[in-house]
Motif scaffolding. Structure first.
Motif, PDB file in Angstrom:
ATOM      1  N   TYR A 106      27.073  30.243  36.681  1.00 46.17           N
ATOM      2  CA  TYR A 106      27.699  29.409  35.664  1.00 46.17           C
ATOM      3  C   TYR A 106      28.413  30.174  34.547  1.00 46.17           C
ATOM      4  CZ  TYR A 106      24.856  25.981  38.039  1.00 46.17           C
ATOM      5  OH  TYR A 106      24.302  25.190  39.007  1.00 46.17           O
ATOM      6  N   ALA A 107      28.015  31.393  34.302  1.00 45.16           N
ATOM      7  CA  ALA A 107      28.664  32.180  33.242  1.00 45.16           C
ATOM      8  C   ALA A 107      30.088  32.525  33.666  1.00 45.16           C
ATOM      9  CB  ALA A 107      27.880  33.461  32.980  1.00 45.16           C
ATOM     10  N   PRO A 108      31.000  32.632  32.708  1.00 43.67           N
ATOM     11  CA  PRO A 108      32.370  32.985  33.088  1.00 43.67           C
ATOM     12  C   PRO A 108      32.438  34.382  33.708  1.00 43.67           C
ATOM     13  CG  PRO A 108      32.151  32.912  30.698  1.00 43.67           C
ATOM     14  CD  PRO A 108      30.858  32.449  31.270  1.00 43.67           C
ATOM     15  N   GLN A 109      33.295  34.501  34.686  1.00 44.41           N
ATOM     16  CA  GLN A 109      33.497  35.788  35.351  1.00 44.41           C
ATOM     17  C   GLN A 109      34.118  36.787  34.377  1.00 44.41           C
ATOM     18  OE1 GLN A 109      32.384  36.133  38.829  1.00 44.41           O
ATOM     19  NE2 GLN A 109      31.389  34.442  37.777  1.00 44.41           N
ATOM     20  N   PHE A 110      33.939  38.050  34.647  1.00 43.46           N
ATOM     21  CA  PHE A 110      34.479  39.142  33.822  1.00 43.46           C
ATOM     22  C   PHE A 110      33.991  39.035  32.378  1.00 43.46           C
ATOM     23  CE2 PHE A 110      37.918  38.421  37.036  1.00 43.46           C
ATOM     24  CZ  PHE A 110      37.600  39.500  37.835  1.00 43.46           C
ATOM     25  N   THR A 111      32.765  38.547  32.190  1.00 36.08           N
ATOM     26  CA  THR A 111      32.149  38.359  30.866  1.00 36.08           C
ATOM     27  C   THR A 111      33.065  37.630  29.897  1.00 36.08           C
ATOM     28  OG1 THR A 111      32.763  40.529  29.966  1.00 36.08           O
ATOM     29  CG2 THR A 111      30.668  40.399  31.137  1.00 36.08           C
ATOM     30  N   GLY A 112      33.909  36.754  30.424  1.00 37.07           N
ATOM     31  CA  GLY A 112      34.789  35.953  29.576  1.00 37.07           C
ATOM     32  C   GLY A 112      36.151  36.570  29.308  1.00 37.07           C
ATOM     33  N   CYS A 113      36.426  37.751  29.864  1.00 33.97           N
ATOM     34  CA  CYS A 113      37.756  38.355  29.712  1.00 33.97           C
ATOM     35  C   CYS A 113      38.760  37.577  30.564  1.00 33.97           C
ATOM     36  CB  CYS A 113      37.753  39.809  30.175  1.00 33.97           C
ATOM     37  SG  CYS A 113      36.799  40.924  29.138  1.00 33.97           S
ATOM     38  N   ASP A 114      39.982  37.532  30.115  1.00 31.04           N
ATOM     39  CA  ASP A 114      41.063  36.843  30.816  1.00 31.04           C
ATOM     40  C   ASP A 114      41.414  37.631  32.077  1.00 31.04           C
ATOM     41  OD1 ASP A 114      43.682  36.139  31.699  1.00 31.04           O
ATOM     42  OD2 ASP A 114      44.265  35.531  29.691  1.00 31.04           O
ATOM     43  N   PRO A 115      41.269  37.033  33.280  1.00 34.07           N
ATOM     44  CA  PRO A 115      41.567  37.769  34.512  1.00 34.07           C
ATOM     45  C   PRO A 115      43.044  38.135  34.675  1.00 34.07           C
ATOM     46  CG  PRO A 115      41.070  35.479  35.005  1.00 34.07           C
ATOM     47  CD  PRO A 115      40.797  35.673  33.547  1.00 34.07           C
ATOM     48  N   GLN A 116      43.944  37.329  34.135  1.00 28.35           N
ATOM     49  CA  GLN A 116      45.367  37.669  34.209  1.00 28.35           C
ATOM     50  C   GLN A 116      45.640  38.936  33.399  1.00 28.35           C
ATOM     51  OE1 GLN A 116      47.888  36.463  36.021  1.00 28.35           O
ATOM     52  NE2 GLN A 116      49.318  37.907  35.123  1.00 28.35           N
ATOM     53  N   ALA A 117      45.072  39.003  32.207  1.00 28.75           N
ATOM     54  CA  ALA A 117      45.242  40.205  31.377  1.00 28.75           C
ATOM     55  C   ALA A 117      44.651  41.415  32.084  1.00 28.75           C
ATOM     56  CB  ALA A 117      44.587  39.997  30.011  1.00 28.75           C
ATOM     57  N   LEU A 118      43.468  41.256  32.664  1.00 29.12           N
ATOM     58  CA  LEU A 118      42.855  42.376  33.390  1.00 29.12           C
ATOM     59  C   LEU A 118      43.738  42.818  34.545  1.00 29.12           C
ATOM     60  CD1 LEU A 118      39.109  41.269  33.524  1.00 29.12           C
ATOM     61  CD2 LEU A 118      40.077  43.193  32.244  1.00 29.12           C
ATOM     62  N   ASN A 146      48.989  32.567  30.686  1.00 28.64           N
ATOM     63  CA  ASN A 146      48.191  33.433  31.548  1.00 28.64           C
ATOM     64  C   ASN A 146      47.504  32.632  32.655  1.00 28.64           C
ATOM     65  OD1 ASN A 146      48.930  35.599  30.000  1.00 28.64           O
ATOM     66  ND2 ASN A 146      46.861  36.311  29.621  1.00 28.64           N
ATOM     67  N   ARG A 147      47.015  31.450  32.325  1.00 26.22           N
ATOM     68  CA  ARG A 147      46.384  30.595  33.329  1.00 26.22           C
ATOM     69  C   ARG A 147      47.391  30.230  34.416  1.00 26.22           C
ATOM     70  NH1 ARG A 147      45.589  25.248  34.678  1.00 26.22           N
ATOM     71  NH2 ARG A 147      43.504  24.711  35.347  1.00 26.22           N
ATOM     72  N   PHE A 148      48.577  29.820  34.026  1.00 28.48           N
ATOM     73  CA  PHE A 148      49.622  29.455  34.971  1.00 28.48           C
ATOM     74  C   PHE A 148      49.978  30.638  35.875  1.00 28.48           C
ATOM     75  CE2 PHE A 148      54.141  29.389  36.075  1.00 28.48           C
ATOM     76  CZ  PHE A 148      54.215  28.186  36.768  1.00 28.48           C
ATOM     77  N   LEU A 149      50.180  31.799  35.275  1.00 28.14           N
ATOM     78  CA  LEU A 149      50.532  32.985  36.059  1.00 28.14           C
ATOM     79  C   LEU A 149      49.428  33.343  37.043  1.00 28.14           C
ATOM     80  CD1 LEU A 149      52.135  35.192  33.250  1.00 28.14           C
ATOM     81  CD2 LEU A 149      53.326  34.061  35.154  1.00 28.14           C
ATOM     82  N   PHE A 150      48.192  33.266  36.587  1.00 28.88           N
ATOM     83  CA  PHE A 150      47.072  33.614  37.443  1.00 28.88           C
ATOM     84  C   PHE A 150      46.956  32.659  38.626  1.00 28.88           C
ATOM     85  CE2 PHE A 150      42.623  33.636  38.707  1.00 28.88           C
ATOM     86  CZ  PHE A 150      42.428  34.997  38.887  1.00 28.88           C
ATOM     87  N   LEU A 151      47.109  31.382  38.358  1.00 25.09           N
ATOM     88  CA  LEU A 151      46.952  30.384  39.421  1.00 25.09           C
ATOM     89  C   LEU A 151      48.072  30.444  40.457  1.00 25.09           C
ATOM     90  CD1 LEU A 151      45.566  27.369  37.401  1.00 25.09           C
ATOM     91  CD2 LEU A 151      44.314  28.944  38.895  1.00 25.09           C
TER      92      LEU A 151
END
Length: 173
Positions: A106-118, A146-151
């Motif tokens: 249930y916890a956010p992946q990457f400890t809450g870091c933005d995956p697109q930025a990563l 970032n959400r749009f780009l990632f998806l």
């Protein structure tokens, strides 16, 4: 008229150079302090979008609410659980108990870091209001862009994000 042997502003030019050196030194010190602060933040990680004023992960939202209701819901401060250096709050005891049983789900992946930025090679904390659930995992994004780009290509970008996550201490494991 220029008189031979006169000072013609030599002292003021020397003063100008000294001032310029002082300014560059101050700017250099400021830049060095910024880098030190940034490296300190990177060393500590960006932990689960903790709200500075309350100290709650996900800015006080129940992590299960993303999965159950498809939207973040504010948790009740009287129903909390401490896990992985953060305080998590929940809408009810059932949600807390489910989280306690398997927090990694249930916890956010990457400890809450933005995956697109990563994926792009830098780290920024995700916003708990901008999220996506992909393969039954919660991801937070810094911005709608970032959400749009990632998806647009999550499998490829997840691979890049995972490769960079350890560098920025956005990885549990």
């Amino acid at each position: 008229m220029i008189l031979p042997g006169a000072n013609h502003g030599t002292e003021s030019m020397k003063q100008c150079r000294r001032n310029r050196i002082r300014l560059w030194s101050a700017a250099g010190l400021s830049h060095a302090l910024s880098l030190l602060l940034a490296s300190t933040l990177m060393a500590e990680g960006l932990d689960y979008a903790v709200e500075p004023s309350t100290g709650y992960a996900l800015s006080g939202h129940d992590p299960l609410s993303y999965f159950i209701g498809g939207r973040p819901r504010s948790g009740d401060p009287s129903i909390e659980y401490r896990w992985d250096g953060a305080v998590w709050v929940f809408v009810n005891e059932g949600n807390r108990d489910a989280f306690v049983t398997d927090p990694d789900v249930y916890a956010p992946q990457f400890t809450g870091c933005d995956p697109q930025a990563l994926a792009e090679g830098y780290a920024t904390t995700g916003n708990p209001m901008i999220f996506a659930i992909i393969d039954s995992r919660l991801y937070l994004f810094h911005s709608e862009v970032n959400r749009f780009l990632f998806l647009s290509n999550p499998s490829l970008l997840l691979e890049d994000a995972r490769a960079n996550a350890r560098t920025f201490n956005c990885w549990r494991g």
